[in-house]
Design an enzyme around this catalytic site. Structure first.
Site, mmCIF file in Angstrom:
data_model
loop_
_atom_site.group_PDB
_atom_site.id
_atom_site.type_symbol
_atom_site.label_atom_id
_atom_site.label_comp_id
_atom_site.label_asym_id
_atom_site.label_seq_id
_atom_site.Cartn_x
_atom_site.Cartn_y
_atom_site.Cartn_z
ATOM 1 N N TYR A 146 0.791 -1.253 -0.059
ATOM 2 C CA TYR A 146 0.059 -0.064 -0.047
ATOM 3 C C TYR A 146 0.945 1.304 -0.037
ATOM 4 C CZ TYR A 146 -5.104 -0.377 0.074
ATOM 5 O OH TYR A 146 -6.220 -0.389 -0.520
ATOM 6 N N GLU B 157 -0.365 4.942 -0.683
ATOM 7 C CA GLU B 157 -1.281 5.913 -0.960
ATOM 8 C C GLU B 157 -0.448 7.199 -0.922
ATOM 9 O OE1 GLU B 157 -5.052 6.047 1.205
ATOM 10 O OE2 GLU B 157 -5.500 4.469 0.387
ATOM 11 N N THR C 165 -2.982 5.511 -22.534
ATOM 12 C CA THR C 165 -2.792 4.272 -21.650
ATOM 13 C C THR C 165 -1.341 4.000 -22.048
ATOM 14 O OG1 THR C 165 -3.318 3.349 -23.848
ATOM 15 C CG2 THR C 165 -5.191 3.527 -22.211
ATOM 16 N N ARG D 295 -1.107 -2.963 -18.556
ATOM 17 C CA ARG D 295 -2.254 -2.145 -18.592
ATOM 18 C C ARG D 295 -2.361 -0.985 -17.685
ATOM 19 N NH1 ARG D 295 -4.965 -5.164 -21.500
ATOM 20 N NH2 ARG D 295 -6.789 -3.307 -21.776
ATOM 21 N N ASP E 237 -5.923 13.029 -25.924
ATOM 22 C CA ASP E 237 -5.796 11.697 -25.325
ATOM 23 C C ASP E 237 -5.123 10.794 -26.474
ATOM 24 O OD1 ASP E 237 -6.144 8.987 -24.922
ATOM 25 O OD2 ASP E 237 -8.457 9.201 -24.410
ATOM 26 N N LYS F 3 -1.021 0.024 -25.073
ATOM 27 C CA LYS F 3 -1.261 -0.153 -26.628
ATOM 28 C C LYS F 3 -0.063 -0.097 -27.243
ATOM 29 C CE LYS F 3 -5.736 2.191 -25.487
ATOM 30 N NZ LYS F 3 -6.788 1.366 -25.327
HETATM 31 C C1 LIG Z 1 -8.675 7.030 -26.979
HETATM 32 C C2 LIG Z 1 -8.829 5.973 -25.681
HETATM 33 N N1 LIG Z 1 -8.807 6.654 -24.558
HETATM 34 C C3 LIG Z 1 -9.048 5.876 -23.408
HETATM 35 C C4 LIG Z 1 -8.965 4.640 -23.543
HETATM 36 C C5 LIG Z 1 -9.309 3.897 -22.205
HETATM 37 O O1 LIG Z 1 -8.228 3.071 -21.771
HETATM 38 P P1 LIG Z 1 -8.753 1.776 -20.638
HETATM 39 O O2 LIG Z 1 -9.353 0.807 -21.510
HETATM 40 O O3 LIG Z 1 -7.309 1.543 -20.186
HETATM 41 O O4 LIG Z 1 -9.513 2.550 -19.699
HETATM 42 C C6 LIG Z 1 -9.004 3.923 -24.748
HETATM 43 C C7 LIG Z 1 -9.124 2.460 -24.687
HETATM 44 O O5 LIG Z 1 -9.250 1.865 -25.554
HETATM 45 C C8 LIG Z 1 -8.908 4.423 -25.947
HETATM 46 O O6 LIG Z 1 -8.676 4.177 -26.983
#
Ligand SMILES: Cc1ncc(COP(=O)(O)O)c(C=O)c1O
Length: 440
Positions: free
Chosen positions: A53, A55, A225, A234, A199, A228
């Protein structure tokens, strides 16, 4: 992978994992959001750091005994900063969705207006979909791609922003095969006084390798993320090219008096205690390992090959009369509109699965079918490229997909799927999932 203990202790879970290893090894993985993490990344994921843990943040934890997890989190942060050229990073978000939630909750109040790419045009649930927190807590307006070109038209985005007056604009996508003009998005955001969040969950590995536009100089926040194209465990993270004083009036009482919080402090506090508790320290350690790998020159070679494979596949598909949305790809994926082939996304996904090829059905822009059926499939190259598949493989794979799709409405389909499955298995033989050497 050594699973001796698990095998003895828990047959059910052992068998499930063994089955998944077989599936990943013997079939062709073309889901654009998946990849094969290295053994080093998986060792860190499976390490004792899962027990801890922690935090808080390095040096400021709510628990004792954090001296080693602090090292791991600091290494992950430093490597992420170097990799993306950013001043601030928070590596604690459990997922890409948590990263996005962290930013949205940090800078918005319930009911505030946001703008993001529509889910059916390639956006993500967290960019304003009604079934997601982003569309439920906030007044979401979505922009789309043009019907004729499949491209985002920045004039339209600007027109919409001027009308909607959003507090936050999100750029980024899950199924858009072109790059984003982050500079143009920032100009629009500045015109309406909105924050801009990129994003980059999908193309992060390509951006880190310098192959696509860099969002860092233009966006207030960049989320991603780590699993990918970045090929880590993950998880998610939030970055800022440059930290800045928050303009929201959020202050902090210190011994010297009251001061305005830096945005980094606002984001950190939103992730913990705002939306998360204890960080996943084993995953943060694995993020550090993955960033270390991505800093190696071999990773750039990998990312270049990911993009080259996608380009080869798109060209081959087009030659076989497939309709690629936006006419091609500049990144690691493509969206194929199957309407001219008289096959739905759902049927294509199922038949390809029978043939040992994994893709996902996907809405195409202006789709007339439901998200459960869809008119298209999304195809991506990050995972196949990790296995060492290069250009010739890419062409071959398109031929195999075409064999299945072309037979979809015939009585030969079962036999074709069985034949292709054998070809796929042969193709995968001798190609380990993740044999790309030691980490630094
Ligand atoms: C553009 C985009 N943002 C956010 C996410 C979310 O990621 P997670 O599945 O780890 O929550 C994804 C997942 O496919 C994504 O393609």
């Amino acid at each position: 992978m050594n699973m001796n203990v698990l095998q003895k202790q828990d047959k059910e879970i052992f068998e499930a994992i063994a089955g998944e290893i077989r599936r990943q090894t013997e079939t062709l993985e073309l889901i654009a959001s998946e990849n094969f993490a290295s053994r080093a990344v998986m060792e860190a994921c499976g390490s004792v750091m899962t027990n801890k843990y922690a935090e808080g943040y390095p040096g400021k934890r709510y628990y004792g005994g954090c001296e080693f997890v602090d090292i791991a989190e600091n290494v992950a942060r430093d490597r992420a900063k170097k990799l993306f050229g950013c001043e601030y990073v928070n590596v604690q978000p459990h997922s890409g969705s948590s990263a996005n939630m962290g930013v949205l909750f940090a800078v918005l109040k319930p009911g505030d207006r946001i703008m993001g790419l529509d889910l059916s045009h390639g956006g993500h649930l967290t960019h304003g979909s009604k079934v997601n927190f982003s569309g439920q807590f906030f007044e979401a307006h979505t922009y789309g791609v043009e019907k004729e070109t499949g491209y985002i038209d920045m004039n339209r985005v600007e027109e919409m922003a001027l009308r909607v007056q959003p507090k936050l604009i999100i750029c980024g996508a899950s199924a858009y095969s072109q790059g984003f003009d982050f500079k143009a998005f920032r100009e629009v955001a500045d015109k309406v006084g909105a924050f801009l969040m990129a994003d980059i969950a999908h193309p992060a590995g390509l951006i880190a390798s310098g192959l696509l536009n860099d969002p860092m100089p233009h966006c207030h926040f960049v989320t991603t993320t780590t699993h990918k194209t970045l090929r880590g465990p993950r998880g998610g993270m939030i970055m800022m090219g440059q930290d800045f004083e928050n303009p929201l009036g959020i202050t902090l009482k210190t011994k010297k008096g009251i001061r305005t919080k830096m945005m980094s402090e606002v984001i950190d506090a939103e992730i913990m205690p705002g939306i998360q508790g204890g960080p996943l320290m084993h995953i943060i350690a694995a993020k550090g390992v993955a960033f270390g790998e991505a800093l190696q020159p071999e990773f750039r070679t990998y990312a270049e090959q990911v993009r080259r494979n996608a380009a080869v596949m798109a060209e081959k598909f087009i030659g076989l009369d497939y309709h690629i949305v936006s006419g091609g790809t500049k990144n690691h994926l493509m969206l194929i509109d199957l309407r001219n082939k008289n096959v739905t996304g759902k049927i294509a996904e199922n038949l390809l699965h029978e043939a040992g090829i994994t893709v996902n059905k996907n809405m195409v822009p202006f789709d007339d079918k439901s998200p459960f059926v869809t008119s298209g499939i999304r195809v991506g190259t990050p995972a196949m490229t990790t296995r060492g598949m290069t250009g010739q493989y890419a062409e071959r794979i398109v031929e195999l997909i075409d064999r299945v799709i072309s037979a979809a409405n015939t009585d030969r389909i079962e036999q074709v799927c069985a034949e292709v499955r054998v070809d796929v298995k042969e193709m995968c033989e001798g190609l380990p999932l993740n044999d790309f050497g030691p980490t630094p």
